[in-house]
Design a protein around this motif. Structure first.
Motif, PDB file in Angstrom:
ATOM      1  N   GLY A  62       0.815  -1.213   0.000  1.00 20.22           N
ATOM      2  CA  GLY A  62       0.000   0.000   0.000  1.00 20.22           C
ATOM      3  C   GLY A  62       0.847   1.262   0.000  1.00 20.22           C
ATOM      4  O   GLY A  62       0.491   2.262  -0.624  1.00 20.22           O
ATOM      5  N   VAL A  63       1.993   1.220   0.677  1.00 16.59           N
ATOM      6  CA  VAL A  63       2.931   2.352   0.661  1.00 16.59           C
ATOM      7  C   VAL A  63       3.382   2.620  -0.768  1.00 16.59           C
ATOM      8  O   VAL A  63       3.431   3.773  -1.221  1.00 16.59           O
ATOM      9  CB  VAL A  63       4.147   2.076   1.579  1.00 16.59           C
ATOM     10  N   LEU A  64       3.718   1.559  -1.494  1.00 18.64           N
ATOM     11  CA  LEU A  64       4.171   1.715  -2.882  1.00 18.64           C
ATOM     12  C   LEU A  64       3.050   2.270  -3.765  1.00 18.64           C
ATOM     13  O   LEU A  64       3.291   3.135  -4.614  1.00 18.64           O
ATOM     14  CB  LEU A  64       4.674   0.386  -3.430  1.00 18.64           C
ATOM     15  N   VAL A  65       1.850   1.773  -3.579  1.00 18.92           N
ATOM     16  CA  VAL A  65       0.707   2.263  -4.363  1.00 18.92           C
ATOM     17  C   VAL A  65       0.476   3.744  -4.064  1.00 18.92           C
ATOM     18  O   VAL A  65       0.266   4.547  -4.987  1.00 18.92           O
ATOM     19  CB  VAL A  65      -0.555   1.422  -4.083  1.00 18.92           C
ATOM     20  N   ASP A  66       0.537   4.146  -2.803  1.00 20.86           N
ATOM     21  CA  ASP A  66       0.349   5.554  -2.452  1.00 20.86           C
ATOM     22  C   ASP A  66       1.473   6.426  -3.006  1.00 20.86           C
ATOM     23  O   ASP A  66       1.238   7.560  -3.424  1.00 20.86           O
ATOM     24  CB  ASP A  66       0.232   5.720  -0.942  1.00 20.86           C
ATOM     25  N   ALA A  67       2.696   5.900  -3.024  1.00 21.30           N
ATOM     26  CA  ALA A  67       3.813   6.644  -3.617  1.00 21.30           C
ATOM     27  C   ALA A  67       3.593   6.824  -5.118  1.00 21.30           C
ATOM     28  O   ALA A  67       3.877   7.887  -5.681  1.00 21.30           O
ATOM     29  CB  ALA A  67       5.128   5.918  -3.347  1.00 21.30           C
ATOM     30  N   MET A  68       3.062   5.787  -5.766  1.00 17.88           N
ATOM     31  CA  MET A  68       2.755   5.874  -7.187  1.00 17.88           C
ATOM     32  C   MET A  68       1.667   6.932  -7.435  1.00 17.88           C
ATOM     33  O   MET A  68       1.760   7.727  -8.371  1.00 17.88           O
ATOM     34  CB  MET A  68       2.305   4.509  -7.707  1.00 17.88           C
ATOM     35  N   LYS A  69       0.653   6.964  -6.566  1.00 20.82           N
ATOM     36  CA  LYS A  69      -0.416   7.961  -6.696  1.00 20.82           C
ATOM     37  C   LYS A  69       0.110   9.373  -6.472  1.00 20.82           C
ATOM     38  O   LYS A  69      -0.265  10.299  -7.204  1.00 20.82           O
ATOM     39  CB  LYS A  69      -1.538   7.662  -5.708  1.00 20.82           C
ATOM     40  N   ALA A  70       0.968   9.558  -5.476  1.00 22.04           N
ATOM     41  CA  ALA A  70       1.556  10.877  -5.225  1.00 22.04           C
ATOM     42  C   ALA A  70       2.394  11.316  -6.426  1.00 22.04           C
ATOM     43  O   ALA A  70       2.368  12.479  -6.823  1.00 22.04           O
ATOM     44  CB  ALA A  70       2.404  10.855  -3.950  1.00 22.04           C
ATOM     45  N   SER A  71       3.114  10.366  -7.021  1.00 27.03           N
ATOM     46  CA  SER A  71       3.916  10.669  -8.209  1.00 27.03           C
ATOM     47  C   SER A  71       3.023  11.109  -9.365  1.00 27.03           C
ATOM     48  O   SER A  71       3.328  12.076 -10.066  1.00 27.03           O
ATOM     49  CB  SER A  71       4.737   9.441  -8.623  1.00 27.03           C
ATOM     50  N   ALA A  72       1.915  10.415  -9.552  1.00 22.21           N
ATOM     51  CA  ALA A  72       0.978  10.774 -10.616  1.00 22.21           C
ATOM     52  C   ALA A  72       0.397  12.166 -10.374  1.00 22.21           C
ATOM     53  O   ALA A  72       0.186  12.930 -11.322  1.00 22.21           O
ATOM     54  CB  ALA A  72      -0.137   9.743 -10.714  1.00 22.21           C
ATOM     55  N   GLU A  73       0.176  12.492  -9.112  1.00 22.32           N
ATOM     56  CA  GLU A  73      -0.386  13.801  -8.770  1.00 22.32           C
ATOM     57  C   GLU A  73       0.527  14.952  -9.200  1.00 22.32           C
ATOM     58  O   GLU A  73       0.049  16.014  -9.566  1.00 22.32           O
ATOM     59  CB  GLU A  73      -0.632  13.863  -7.260  1.00 22.32           C
ATOM     60  N   VAL A  74       1.849  14.724  -9.170  1.00 19.74           N
ATOM     61  CA  VAL A  74       2.790  15.770  -9.600  1.00 19.74           C
ATOM     62  C   VAL A  74       3.313  15.487 -11.007  1.00 19.74           C
ATOM     63  O   VAL A  74       4.280  16.092 -11.454  1.00 19.74           O
ATOM     64  CB  VAL A  74       3.952  15.944  -8.593  1.00 19.74           C
ATOM     65  N   GLU A  75       2.675  14.524 -11.686  1.00 24.28           N
ATOM     66  CA  GLU A  75       3.010  14.135 -13.054  1.00 24.28           C
ATOM     67  C   GLU A  75       4.446  13.631 -13.187  1.00 24.28           C
ATOM     68  O   GLU A  75       5.145  13.925 -14.155  1.00 24.28           O
ATOM     69  CB  GLU A  75       2.728  15.284 -14.028  1.00 24.28           C
ATOM     70  N   ALA A  76       4.872  12.852 -12.191  1.00 27.60           N
ATOM     71  CA  ALA A  76       6.210  12.263 -12.203  1.00 27.60           C
ATOM     72  C   ALA A  76       6.126  10.802 -12.633  1.00 27.60           C
ATOM     73  O   ALA A  76       5.186  10.101 -12.263  1.00 27.60           O
ATOM     74  CB  ALA A  76       6.843  12.352 -10.812  1.00 27.60           C
ATOM     75  N   ALA A  77       7.111  10.362 -13.389  1.00 31.57           N
ATOM     76  CA  ALA A  77       7.233   8.936 -13.703  1.00 31.57           C
ATOM     77  C   ALA A  77       7.576   8.210 -12.405  1.00 31.57           C
ATOM     78  O   ALA A  77       8.229   8.778 -11.529  1.00 31.57           O
ATOM     79  CB  ALA A  77       8.330   8.726 -14.740  1.00 31.57           C
ATOM     80  N   PHE A  78       7.147   6.968 -12.290  1.00 32.35           N
ATOM     81  CA  PHE A  78       7.336   6.211 -11.051  1.00 32.35           C
ATOM     82  C   PHE A  78       7.854   4.824 -11.361  1.00 32.35           C
ATOM     83  O   PHE A  78       7.370   4.166 -12.288  1.00 32.35           O
ATOM     84  CB  PHE A  78       5.997   6.088 -10.306  1.00 32.35           C
ATOM     85  N   SER A  79       8.838   4.368 -10.591  1.00 33.30           N
ATOM     86  CA  SER A  79       9.271   2.978 -10.728  1.00 33.30           C
ATOM     87  C   SER A  79       9.879   2.471  -9.428  1.00 33.30           C
ATOM     88  O   SER A  79      10.426   3.232  -8.638  1.00 33.30           O
ATOM     89  CB  SER A  79      10.270   2.802 -11.876  1.00 33.30           C
ATOM     90  N   VAL A  80       9.734   1.184  -9.255  1.00 26.57           N
ATOM     91  CA  VAL A  80      10.349   0.461  -8.161  1.00 26.57           C
ATOM     92  C   VAL A  80      11.599  -0.184  -8.737  1.00 26.57           C
ATOM     93  O   VAL A  80      11.570  -0.751  -9.833  1.00 26.57           O
ATOM     94  CB  VAL A  80       9.380  -0.603  -7.602  1.00 26.57           C
ATOM     95  N   ARG A  81      12.700  -0.096  -8.002  1.00 23.68           N
ATOM     96  CA  ARG A  81      13.975  -0.600  -8.519  1.00 23.68           C
ATOM     97  C   ARG A  81      14.587  -1.652  -7.597  1.00 23.68           C
ATOM     98  O   ARG A  81      14.527  -1.521  -6.392  1.00 23.68           O
ATOM     99  CB  ARG A  81      14.946   0.563  -8.680  1.00 23.68           C
ATOM    100  N   HIS A  82      15.151  -2.658  -8.196  1.00 27.76           N
ATOM    101  CA  HIS A  82      15.965  -3.676  -7.538  1.00 27.76           C
ATOM    102  C   HIS A  82      15.318  -4.391  -6.350  1.00 27.76           C
ATOM    103  O   HIS A  82      15.963  -4.569  -5.309  1.00 27.76           O
ATOM    104  CB  HIS A  82      17.302  -3.074  -7.091  1.00 27.76           C
ATOM    105  N   PRO A  83      14.074  -4.843  -6.478  1.00 33.47           N
ATOM    106  CA  PRO A  83      13.498  -5.603  -5.366  1.00 33.47           C
ATOM    107  C   PRO A  83      14.223  -6.939  -5.215  1.00 33.47           C
ATOM    108  O   PRO A  83      14.685  -7.515  -6.201  1.00 33.47           O
ATOM    109  CB  PRO A  83      12.044  -5.811  -5.782  1.00 33.47           C
ATOM    110  N   THR A  84      14.324  -7.396  -3.991  1.00 37.74           N
ATOM    111  CA  THR A  84      14.885  -8.730  -3.764  1.00 37.74           C
ATOM    112  C   THR A  84      13.954  -9.757  -4.416  1.00 37.74           C
ATOM    113  O   THR A  84      12.803  -9.448  -4.728  1.00 37.74           O
ATOM    114  CB  THR A  84      15.002  -9.025  -2.256  1.00 37.74           C
ATOM    115  N   SER A  85      14.427 -10.966  -4.596  1.00 42.82           N
ATOM    116  CA  SER A  85      13.590 -11.976  -5.252  1.00 42.82           C
ATOM    117  C   SER A  85      12.319 -12.246  -4.446  1.00 42.82           C
ATOM    118  O   SER A  85      11.251 -12.441  -5.034  1.00 42.82           O
ATOM    119  CB  SER A  85      14.374 -13.269  -5.484  1.00 42.82           C
TER     120      SER A  85
END
Length: 103
Positions: A62-85
């Motif tokens: 949910g934290v990641l989803v909210d971060a993605m929504k906040a990014s969309a609100e400021v029209e920023a591209a969003f990505s998650v990088r290098h998650p462990t397996s």
């Protein structure tokens, strides 16, 4: 060690580093920290670095989803990088790999 570190915008990119367990015990605080940074700094790109995350539960996702929504609100591209397996598998099960730029 802090569970979340937020950098300053460099070349339009805001890098957020998550560490350890992202779960119900700290999700509200992490969510607030990340969302506030995105909304205040208004980057053009938001990266969530997850190479040091050992566990994530539904609250952490949910934290990641909210971060993605906040990014969309400021029209920023969003990505998650290098998650462990282990974290990658959890994100795959939720069907969010594409949304997080991992597919």
């Amino acid at each position: 060690m802090e569970v979340v570190s937020v950098g300053t915008v460099t070349d339009g990119t805001l890098e957020v580093v998550l560490r350890g367990d992202i779960d119900f015990t700290n999700a509200a605080w992490v969510r607030g920290t990340v969302s506030a940074a995105v909304l205040e700094q208004r980057p053009s790109v938001v990266w969530i670095e997850m190479s040091d995350v050992s566990f994530i539960d539904s609250s952490g996702i949910g934290v990641l989803v909210d971060a993605m929504k906040a990014s969309a609100e400021v029209e920023a591209a969003f990505s998650v990088r290098h998650p462990t397996s282990r974290v990658f598998d959890q994100l795959r099960i939720t069907g969010l790999l594409s949304a997080f730029g991992l597919a």
